[in-house]
Motif scaffolding. Structure first.
Motif, mmCIF file in Angstrom:
data_model
loop_
_atom_site.group_PDB
_atom_site.id
_atom_site.type_symbol
_atom_site.label_atom_id
_atom_site.label_comp_id
_atom_site.label_asym_id
_atom_site.label_seq_id
_atom_site.Cartn_x
_atom_site.Cartn_y
_atom_site.Cartn_z
ATOM 1 N N PHE A 273 54.990 25.089 -2.651
ATOM 2 C CA PHE A 273 54.511 25.147 -4.323
ATOM 3 C C PHE A 273 54.459 26.814 -4.907
ATOM 4 O O PHE A 273 54.436 27.097 -5.362
ATOM 5 N N GLN B 9 61.401 28.019 -12.377
ATOM 6 C CA GLN B 9 59.568 27.398 -11.291
ATOM 7 C C GLN B 9 58.403 27.181 -12.809
ATOM 8 O O GLN B 9 58.037 26.193 -12.625
ATOM 9 N N TYR B 10 58.154 27.651 -13.593
ATOM 10 C CA TYR B 10 57.276 27.691 -14.585
ATOM 11 C C TYR B 10 57.404 26.795 -15.258
ATOM 12 O O TYR B 10 56.760 25.544 -15.150
ATOM 13 N N PHE C 101 57.006 23.546 -12.847
ATOM 14 C CA PHE C 101 56.050 23.051 -13.560
ATOM 15 C C PHE C 101 55.261 22.054 -14.125
ATOM 16 O O PHE C 101 54.585 21.592 -14.046
ATOM 17 N N TYR C 102 55.582 23.037 -15.451
ATOM 18 C CA TYR C 102 54.740 22.204 -17.053
ATOM 19 C C TYR C 102 55.796 21.267 -17.373
ATOM 20 O O TYR C 102 55.174 20.560 -17.805
ATOM 21 N N GLY D 231 56.964 19.124 -11.668
ATOM 22 C CA GLY D 231 55.852 19.829 -10.622
ATOM 23 C C GLY D 231 55.059 19.883 -10.010
ATOM 24 O O GLY D 231 54.415 19.496 -9.159
ATOM 25 N N GLN D 232 53.485 19.843 -11.367
ATOM 26 C CA GLN D 232 52.266 19.921 -11.610
ATOM 27 C C GLN D 232 52.473 18.715 -10.930
ATOM 28 O O GLN D 232 51.137 18.185 -9.440
ATOM 29 N N MET E 237 52.546 18.595 -7.374
ATOM 30 C CA MET E 237 51.539 19.397 -6.226
ATOM 31 C C MET E 237 50.232 18.667 -6.501
ATOM 32 O O MET E 237 49.623 18.365 -5.626
ATOM 33 N N PRO F 183 48.825 26.187 -10.945
ATOM 34 C CA PRO F 183 49.570 27.916 -11.166
ATOM 35 C C PRO F 183 48.534 29.030 -11.302
ATOM 36 O O PRO F 183 48.042 28.678 -12.081
ATOM 37 N N GLU G 76 55.112 32.057 -7.021
ATOM 38 C CA GLU G 76 53.642 31.801 -7.645
ATOM 39 C C GLU G 76 52.391 31.383 -7.011
ATOM 40 O O GLU G 76 52.482 30.669 -5.513
ATOM 41 N N GLN H 278 48.348 30.409 -6.697
ATOM 42 C CA GLN H 278 47.169 29.264 -7.157
ATOM 43 C C GLN H 278 45.821 29.400 -7.093
ATOM 44 O O GLN H 278 45.288 30.522 -6.051
ATOM 45 N N GLN I 241 62.685 20.352 -7.203
ATOM 46 C CA GLN I 241 63.478 21.227 -7.066
ATOM 47 C C GLN I 241 64.860 21.421 -6.947
ATOM 48 O O GLN I 241 65.044 22.069 -7.330
#
Length: 358
Positions: free
Chosen positions: A109, A121-122, A125-126, A130-131, A134, A147, A241, A243, A333
């Motif tokens: 991550f 990558q953002y 995540f969003y 990805g979030q 995580m 992030p 990124e 954290q 990913q």
């Protein structure tokens, strides 16, 4: 004689009591403590949690106050995970790949060699799951991870000697964390991780032969150009990124509005760091190349890059085969990068190729 309030009076009294209680709750100040991996006054990395804390306090009208202890105070740069998990600190600011020795699946991550760029990558995540992945990794440790700020594409490092072939990597002692260290170990190098405050001394005293830190945004300030003339372009951290860690019990004690304020402040501060880092790298690269002509910016030879890619693919396959959750993360990913990279190529890459052609 029995006396009773009229129902309307009683209802009004209950409403007043409820309002007073909610007003009192709204006025309560929540004080949180955060531990950061960075030394005090460390630029960009250290600016980010402070910007977040200031935003959270302002948006909450003073109800959310966050104090930050730097590594030189708590004396445990790589102890943030444990300190937040135990409740010694409510929050932390660090990098997920520092915990790979404790929880291997935290590795993925931060960034991955030959992986997604910061915008890609953002988006993952969003909007690409990805979030949620995580969350799946951190929830079992009483932690929440968000992030925490992106450096953008990092440079490949500072080297005392030029890298002309794979032979030059064999036995090379290099500070390089995360999965990239495992890739270089596969090629015969000797990776290690060293706290940020000790990097210059380690390179100067030849405890290590090379190191990667970030890029021009922070490397110029660290002075590496004074003791290592070869500055290689990146392959290992295309979108690093950081954290924000939050203790789950602390989070659950916050009212819903403060949870949302904290969430928004973290997300905004993270993106602000990406912009700040990009700006600082642009300015410092120009300064570096103008004022320090001894610095030689170089690309790794094609055969070295190919060997790194092959080693990376081999290790990823091994990680995925050994752990179903690792496979889920890596598959997510890879699938998202394939989709996002197609757009990156059609948009940014094509634009830059057209621009450079003139």
């Amino acid at each position: 004689m029995k006396f009773s309030f009229p129902k309307k009076v009683m209802a009004a009294a209950l409403c007043v009591a409820a309002f007073a209680g909610s007003a009192q709750a709204a006025e309560k100040v929540y004080r949180l403590k955060m531990a950061e991996t960075w030394q005090s006054n460390f630029p960009i990395f250290g600016d980010t949690p402070r910007n977040m804390a200031a935003m959270a306090e302002k948006m909450s009208n003073g109800r959310l106050k966050i104090t930050i202890d730097s590594a030189n105070k708590h004396k445990a740069a790589f102890g943030v995970f444990d300190m937040v998990r135990s409740g010694q600190y409510d929050m932390g600011h660090s990098a997920s790949y520092y915990w790979k020795g404790k929880v291997p699946n935290t590795l993925y991550f931060t960034t991955m060699p030959f992986g997604m760029t910061a915008p890609e990558q953002y988006a993952w995540f969003y909007h690409g799951g990805g979030q949620e992945l995580m969350d799946k990794v951190y929830n079992k440790f009483n932690l929440m991870s968000f992030p925490g700020g992106n450096t953008g594409n990092q440079m490949g490092g500072w080297f005392q000697k030029e890298i002309n072939s794979l032979e030059d990597l064999k036995g090379l002692k290099m500070r390089i964390p995360g999965f990239a260290g495992e890739v270089l170990a596969e090629l015969g190098a000797k990776p290690t991780n060293i706290a940020p405050g000790e990097l210059y001394t380690a390179l100067e005293r030849r405890t290590i032969d090379a190191l990667e830190w970030v890029g021009p945004s922070l490397d110029l300030r660290m002075g590496f150009h004074q003791i290592a003339p070869y500055y290689y372009t990146g392959w290992h951290e295309p979108g690093t990124e950081l954290q924000f860690l939050v203790n789950k019990r602390t989070w659950d004690r916050l009212p819903e509005d403060l949870q949302e304020i904290l969430r928004v402040a973290m997300r905004t501060a993270a993106y602000d760091m990406y912009i700040q880092s990009y700006h600082a790298s642009a300015e410092n690269l120009e300064k570096m190349l103008t004022e320090y002509p001894n610095v030689q910016v170089k690309d790794f030879p094609a055969d070295v890059i190919k060997a790194m890619q092959d080693a990376n693919s081999k290790l990823l396959a091994e990680k995925a085969a050994a752990d179903p959750l690792a496979k889920e993360i890596l598959d997510s990913q890879a699938e998202y990068m394939k989709k996002a990279r197609h757009w990156t190529d059609v948009s940014d890459k094509a634009y830059l190729n057209n621009f450079n052609a003139e």
